[in-house]
Design an enzyme around this catalytic site. Structure first.
Site, PDB file in Angstrom:
ATOM      1  N   ARG A  76      -5.519  -7.996 -10.279  1.00  0.00           N
ATOM      2  CA  ARG A  76      -6.072  -9.298 -10.703  1.00  0.00           C
ATOM      3  C   ARG A  76      -7.540  -9.104 -11.063  1.00  0.00           C
ATOM      4  NH1 ARG A  76      -9.252  -9.416  -6.295  1.00  0.00           N
ATOM      5  NH2 ARG A  76      -8.263  -8.823  -4.339  1.00  0.00           N
ATOM      6  N   LYS A  98       0.841  -1.204   0.000  1.00  0.00           N
ATOM      7  CA  LYS A  98       0.000   0.000   0.000  1.00  0.00           C
ATOM      8  C   LYS A  98       0.878   1.256   0.000  1.00  0.00           C
ATOM      9  CE  LYS A  98      -3.703  -2.206   2.624  1.00  0.00           C
ATOM     10  NZ  LYS A  98      -4.607  -2.698   1.614  1.00  0.00           N
ATOM     11  N   HIS A 153     -14.994  -5.860   7.063  1.00  0.00           N
ATOM     12  CA  HIS A 153     -14.258  -5.191   5.983  1.00  0.00           C
ATOM     13  C   HIS A 153     -14.213  -6.023   4.711  1.00  0.00           C
ATOM     14  CE1 HIS A 153     -12.996  -1.918   8.485  1.00  0.00           C
ATOM     15  NE2 HIS A 153     -12.409  -2.726   9.334  1.00  0.00           N
ATOM     16  N   GLU A 157      -3.656   6.686   8.519  1.00  0.00           N
ATOM     17  CA  GLU A 157      -4.525   7.400   7.590  1.00  0.00           C
ATOM     18  C   GLU A 157      -5.648   8.014   8.393  1.00  0.00           C
ATOM     19  OE1 GLU A 157      -4.669   4.925   3.474  1.00  0.00           O
ATOM     20  OE2 GLU A 157      -6.520   4.969   4.580  1.00  0.00           O
TER      21      GLU A 157
END
Ligand code: ADP
Length: 500
Positions: free
Chosen positions: A294, A118, A237, A202
């Site tokens: 993908r 990330k 999630h 974040e």
């Protein structure tokens, strides 16, 4: 340009079948791989040839990169499609495949590597003016400095593992007092789960929607976007219902997100099918989250609204062909919804409910697609993801698609295990979903197990009583009663057909 004549699908279940169907249509021979748990699986029966990789655990079968490559050499396979999960986002595998002279149906190993982290992904796109969630762009090494940054961003904040995936490795910090403790935990969790302790912070978007853009790029530098998928209905999630288009994305927002996604793809010289994920806040401002390199589980909703077969496009791109259409050729046609049918018990915290598919009857009809990898009587193995099927519908507009999905769910008969089907009906009928006014907190805000409890209407009670009499009559005459484990507990999944 290198023609693919024989394709090995390094995967199992529904996605393996889905890929092989397209390959067959294109005149490509197919090779399946399987573990000892999947010896009788439909994907093995469908393939022209099949190779057993080993015992059921995936690290002794589906993750054995070298064994898969060896099988390709033995069977003169030209290309490997990795599906999703397993080896699909493993840059080392993609490199080994390419080095062995086999086509990897996917992007280059370096694109996978950049987007697999990330932090590296954030850095790669930072030059392109893509909106990003406020936060740190480097791994946290100094907790005190990170605390200062967190103060600047403002609580609540989210700690994320750079190598995280599948919704794992995230921790919310609500106030300064718990920052250090959560940070220590996040680092050690990331280290043990992903072998990489790098974490970053974040801003935690309190009312987020998850909206992603499908992109396709060829090796000649052309990249197009195939609009958005709304994936905000999640538990733990992880997505359970997806739709395309999103109820809140306007044509101008779609264009802005699509163009941002194309820039993300170009930032890592992307080719193949990929998905750029964005998080969208209450003001409908969007921020780049990550890119999945993908085919996604939820790709069929995009296929339904664009009329494009994404696997076919992947295979053509892998052969080196240029994209057969341009951005202007793509149009949204109607609305598509997908529900993921998991062998999970929504009444028990969505815990996997593994067992035998005692009854398994798929819904049918216009605009209905079922992608699955099981047949009636089969056991759902404990070793893999407990997804049984994806049920996808397509209709003229969102309202009709919701109605069609509710009907399809009613017609889907599964007994022997608990599934997420009744939960999905609950969501589709909920006012927040119908209005389009929902976010990723839908489940915690609106769902509790009692919502699936049956409230019997008088007419239904009468019908039930008459059916019970019918059953007793049949018993009297020596007819066998077929029973489903779930019995009559759930009228949402066609209880009338289950009684006798
Ligand atoms: P993963 O790779 O584990 O899937 P993502 O970055 O894609 O991780 O995030 C998964 C989900 O976590 C998102 O769909 C969203 O629901 C939630 N999430 C991620 N980042 C944030 C954020 N900054 N604020 C609030 N929720 C977030």
């Amino acid at each position: 340009m290198q023609k693919i004549n024989k394709l090995l699908v390094a995967n199992r279940g529904e996605i393996s079948l889905r890929i092989m169907r397209t390959a067959k249509e294109m005149g490509i021979k197919t090779v399946a791989v399987y573990s000892e748990a999947d010896i009788n699986a439909p994907h093995v029966k469908f393939a022209d040839e099949a190779v057993c990789l080993g015992p059921p655990p995936s690290n002794q079968s589906y993750l054995l990169a070298d064994k898969i490559i060896e099988a390709c050499k033995d069977l003169k396979v030209d290309a490997i499609h990795p599906g999703y999960g397993f080896l699909s986002e493993n840059a080392g595998f993609a490199k080994k495949v390419t080095d062995a002279g086999i086509i990897f149906v996917g992007p280059s190993p370096s694109s996978i590597e950049v987007m697999g982290s990330k932090l590296a992904a954030k850095n790669a796109v930072s030059k392109y003016g893509i909106p990003m969630v406020p936060g740190t762009d480097e791994a946290i090494t100094d907790i005190q400095a990170a605390k200062v940054k967190a103060e600047e961003i403002g609580y609540p904040i989210l700690i994320k593992a750079s190598a995280g995936g599948g919704g794992k490795g995230m921790r919310i910090v609500k106030y300064e007092g718990e920052f250090e403790e959560q940070m220590q935990r996040a680092i050690s969790e990331a280290q043990s789960a992903f072998g990489d302790g790098a974490v970053f912070i974040e801003k935690y978007i309190t009312s987020p929607r998850h909206i992603e853009i499908q992109v396709l790029g060829d090796i000649h530098g052309n990249v197009v976007y195939l609009f958005e998928r709304e994936c905000s209905i999640q538990r733990r999630h992880q997505k359970v219902i997806e739709e395309a288009p999103s109820a809140v994305v306007s044509p101008s927002m779609r264009k802005a997100m699509g163009e941002a996604a194309v820039k993300v793809a170009k930032a890592c010289n992307y080719f193949g099918a990929g998905t750029v994920e964005f998080i969208v806040d209450e003001n409908l401002d969007f921020y780049f989250l990550e890119m999945n390199t993908r085919l996604q589980v939820e790709h069929p909703v995009t296929e339904m609204i664009t009329g494009k077969d994404l696997v076919k496009e992947q295979l053509l791109i892998a052969e080196g062909q240029p994209l057969t259409f341009a951005q202007e050729d793509l149009k949204i046609n109607g609305h598509a919804i997908e529900v993921r049918v998991y062998a999970e018990d929504p009444k028990n915290n969505f815990l996997p409910d593994i067992g035998r598919l005692a009854t398994y009857v798929r819904p049918q009809g216009h605009g209905i697609r079922v992608d699955d990898g099981f047949e009636e009587g089969m056991d759902i193995p404990i070793y893999y993801d407990p997804m049984i099927a994806k049920l996808i519908v397509h209709d003229e507009n969102r309202e009709k698609a919701i109605q069609k999905m509710l009907r399809a769910i009613l017609d889907y008969q599964i007994t022997g295990i608990e599934t997420t089907l009744a939960f999905c009906s609950f969501v589709l009928e909920h006012e927040a979903f119908v209005s389009g006014n929902f976010d990723t907190k839908f489940v915690e805000k609106y769902f509790s197990p009692d919502k699936l409890d049956v409230k019997w209407e008088e007419a239904e009670m009468e019908l039930l009583a008459s059916l019970a009499v019918d059953v007793l009559e049949k018993k009297k005459f020596g007819l066998k009663r077929v029973s489903g484990q779930n019995g009559i507990s759930n009228p949402r999944t066609n209880w009338k057909n289950r009684l006798i």
